[in-house]
Design a protein around this motif. Sequence first.
Motif, PDB file in Angstrom:
ATOM      1  N   ASN A   1       0.151   7.441 -11.839  1.00 25.70           N
ATOM      2  CA  ASN A   1      -0.832   6.694 -12.343  1.00 25.70           C
ATOM      3  C   ASN A   1      -0.951   5.385 -11.682  1.00 25.70           C
ATOM      4  O   ASN A   1      -1.775   4.278 -11.916  1.00 25.70           O
ATOM      5  N   TYR A   2      -0.057   5.081 -10.782  1.00 19.79           N
ATOM      6  CA  TYR A   2       0.205   3.811  -9.973  1.00 19.79           C
ATOM      7  C   TYR A   2       0.803   4.067  -8.785  1.00 19.79           C
ATOM      8  O   TYR A   2       1.467   4.991  -8.595  1.00 19.79           O
ATOM      9  N   THR A   3       0.291   3.236  -7.617  1.00 19.34           N
ATOM     10  CA  THR A   3       0.946   3.445  -6.155  1.00 19.34           C
ATOM     11  C   THR A   3       1.522   2.179  -5.914  1.00 19.34           C
ATOM     12  O   THR A   3       0.889   0.887  -6.303  1.00 19.34           O
ATOM     13  N   ALA A   4       2.655   2.244  -5.167  1.00 26.89           N
ATOM     14  CA  ALA A   4       3.186   0.937  -4.319  1.00 26.89           C
ATOM     15  C   ALA A   4       2.082   0.440  -3.570  1.00 26.89           C
ATOM     16  O   ALA A   4       1.361   1.002  -2.736  1.00 26.89           O
ATOM     17  N   ARG A   5       2.015  -0.755  -3.692  1.00 30.37           N
ATOM     18  CA  ARG A   5       1.043  -1.729  -2.768  1.00 30.37           C
ATOM     19  C   ARG A   5       1.784  -2.114  -1.415  1.00 30.37           C
ATOM     20  O   ARG A   5       2.730  -2.708  -1.457  1.00 30.37           O
ATOM     21  N   THR A   6       1.072  -1.711  -0.345  1.00 28.54           N
ATOM     22  CA  THR A   6       1.658  -2.075   0.934  1.00 28.54           C
ATOM     23  C   THR A   6       1.040  -3.433   1.536  1.00 28.54           C
ATOM     24  O   THR A   6      -0.224  -3.662   1.041  1.00 28.54           O
ATOM     25  N   PHE A   7       1.776  -4.146   2.405  1.00 26.17           N
ATOM     26  CA  PHE A   7       1.106  -5.354   2.903  1.00 26.17           C
ATOM     27  C   PHE A   7       0.873  -5.134   4.330  1.00 26.17           C
ATOM     28  O   PHE A   7       1.393  -4.559   5.078  1.00 26.17           O
ATOM     29  N   ASP A   8       0.097  -5.861   4.880  1.00 22.29           N
ATOM     30  CA  ASP A   8      -0.009  -6.172   6.239  1.00 22.29           C
ATOM     31  C   ASP A   8      -0.230  -7.914   6.559  1.00 22.29           C
ATOM     32  O   ASP A   8      -0.291  -8.451   5.610  1.00 22.29           O
ATOM     33  N   ASP A   9      -0.367  -7.940   7.821  1.00 29.55           N
ATOM     34  CA  ASP A   9      -0.532  -9.370   8.284  1.00 29.55           C
ATOM     35  C   ASP A   9      -1.858  -9.912   8.435  1.00 29.55           C
ATOM     36  O   ASP A   9      -2.225 -11.164   8.825  1.00 29.55           O
ATOM     37  N   ARG A  10      -2.823  -9.174   8.144  1.00 31.83           N
ATOM     38  CA  ARG A  10      -4.431  -9.728   8.236  1.00 31.83           C
ATOM     39  C   ARG A  10      -4.767 -11.060   7.783  1.00 31.83           C
ATOM     40  O   ARG A  10      -5.494 -11.835   8.160  1.00 31.83           O
ATOM     41  N   TYR A  11      -4.085 -11.062   6.618  1.00 38.66           N
ATOM     42  CA  TYR A  11      -4.407 -12.412   5.963  1.00 38.66           C
ATOM     43  C   TYR A  11      -3.447 -13.605   6.036  1.00 38.66           C
ATOM     44  O   TYR A  11      -3.498 -14.440   5.158  1.00 38.66           O
ATOM     45  N   ARG A  12      -2.568 -13.324   6.814  1.00 39.67           N
ATOM     46  CA  ARG A  12      -1.421 -14.541   6.822  1.00 39.67           C
ATOM     47  C   ARG A  12      -2.011 -15.646   7.544  1.00 39.67           C
ATOM     48  O   ARG A  12      -2.806 -15.943   8.442  1.00 39.67           O
ATOM     49  N   GLY A  13      -1.653 -17.023   6.707  1.00 46.70           N
ATOM     50  CA  GLY A  13      -2.156 -18.180   7.004  1.00 46.70           C
ATOM     51  C   GLY A  13      -3.737 -18.552   6.482  1.00 46.70           C
ATOM     52  O   GLY A  13      -4.225 -19.436   6.596  1.00 46.70           O
ATOM     53  N   VAL A  14      -4.252 -17.460   5.576  1.00 42.33           N
ATOM     54  CA  VAL A  14      -5.718 -17.705   5.050  1.00 42.33           C
ATOM     55  C   VAL A  14      -5.419 -18.559   3.840  1.00 42.33           C
ATOM     56  O   VAL A  14      -4.431 -18.168   2.963  1.00 42.33           O
ATOM     57  N   LYS A  15      -6.095 -19.506   3.750  1.00 37.71           N
ATOM     58  CA  LYS A  15      -6.136 -20.351   2.460  1.00 37.71           C
ATOM     59  C   LYS A  15      -6.665 -19.636   1.407  1.00 37.71           C
ATOM     60  O   LYS A  15      -7.628 -18.868   1.157  1.00 37.71           O
ATOM     61  N   GLY A  16      -5.968 -20.119   0.046  1.00 36.79           N
ATOM     62  CA  GLY A  16      -6.706 -19.391  -1.114  1.00 36.79           C
ATOM     63  C   GLY A  16      -5.612 -17.925  -1.197  1.00 36.79           C
ATOM     64  O   GLY A  16      -4.784 -17.506  -0.362  1.00 36.79           O
ATOM     65  N   THR A  17      -6.330 -17.345  -2.185  1.00 35.34           N
ATOM     66  CA  THR A  17      -5.672 -16.006  -2.850  1.00 35.34           C
ATOM     67  C   THR A  17      -6.742 -15.103  -3.088  1.00 35.34           C
ATOM     68  O   THR A  17      -7.920 -15.356  -3.361  1.00 35.34           O
ATOM     69  N   VAL A  18      -6.287 -13.580  -3.020  1.00 38.24           N
ATOM     70  CA  VAL A  18      -7.306 -12.683  -3.440  1.00 38.24           C
ATOM     71  C   VAL A  18      -7.119 -12.289  -4.933  1.00 38.24           C
ATOM     72  O   VAL A  18      -8.093 -11.757  -5.443  1.00 38.24           O
ATOM     73  N   MET A  19      -6.178 -12.930  -5.372  1.00 33.74           N
ATOM     74  CA  MET A  19      -6.014 -12.929  -6.920  1.00 33.74           C
ATOM     75  C   MET A  19      -6.754 -13.914  -7.747  1.00 33.74           C
ATOM     76  O   MET A  19      -7.157 -14.780  -7.621  1.00 33.74           O
ATOM     77  N   ILE A  20      -7.354 -13.146  -9.001  1.00 36.07           N
ATOM     78  CA  ILE A  20      -8.133 -13.990  -9.891  1.00 36.07           C
ATOM     79  C   ILE A  20      -7.459 -15.104 -10.324  1.00 36.07           C
ATOM     80  O   ILE A  20      -7.994 -16.178 -10.803  1.00 36.07           O
TER      81      ILE A  20
END
Length: 234
Positions: free
Chosen positions: A37-56
Amino acid sequence: MGMKRLLLVLFLMTAFRSFAQLATEGQTNLNMLGTGNYTARTFDDRYRGVKGTVMIVPEFVVGRIYMTDGKMIEYPKMNFDALQNDLIVMRGSNEYVIQKNKVKQFSLWTGIDSLHFNRVSTEHSTYYFYQQLVSGDFQLLKKDTKILKEANQPNPAAVAGRKQDEFVDKATYYIRAHDKLPVEVQSRKSLMKVFPVKYDRELDTYIQEHNLDIKNEQHLIMLLTYLNEIASKH
């Protein structure tokens, strides 16, 4: 042992027990979600250095998940990825994405208020999480998204313009009548088309008397709350 030292030891023991209990509950509650019912979240470097967050919300917070099988799970570290429209839980340093088809609704405690999200099906039979602002026969839903705005300022020393890539909030509002497909609020005219014709006069009068702006979230909440009130009397 001095009184101050004794109090410090007692405080540290209590804090350690609370932390250990929270960690154990986090593991237990993650197990309650069920394998697959859940999967591990993987990360990449696409948003490294971007100001702000994708989280609410800036930090992971306490929340509740209401599963489609009837389970209610409290979890100590939850958040909502508004860029991907994903419910995220954290255990240790790992993040996990909860499958949308397993979640009916969830809530996040911000420390001041609770944000409530419902899973809603769109016209393409795709699930999205919408924040519910008004409940009832006529619901006001908010689709929280994040937009990546690229830097448009070639000269970092200049005042005007965006000096670096940045995530900015974007909110789109929808009306959902009697569990039908949500309809986007685009203009006053489009808004009135969603409401039953028999309420046109009352709603139009209410909008004028209160000088409501449908692009204002609080004004939309007022209008939908009023609509549910008059609908309950008929």
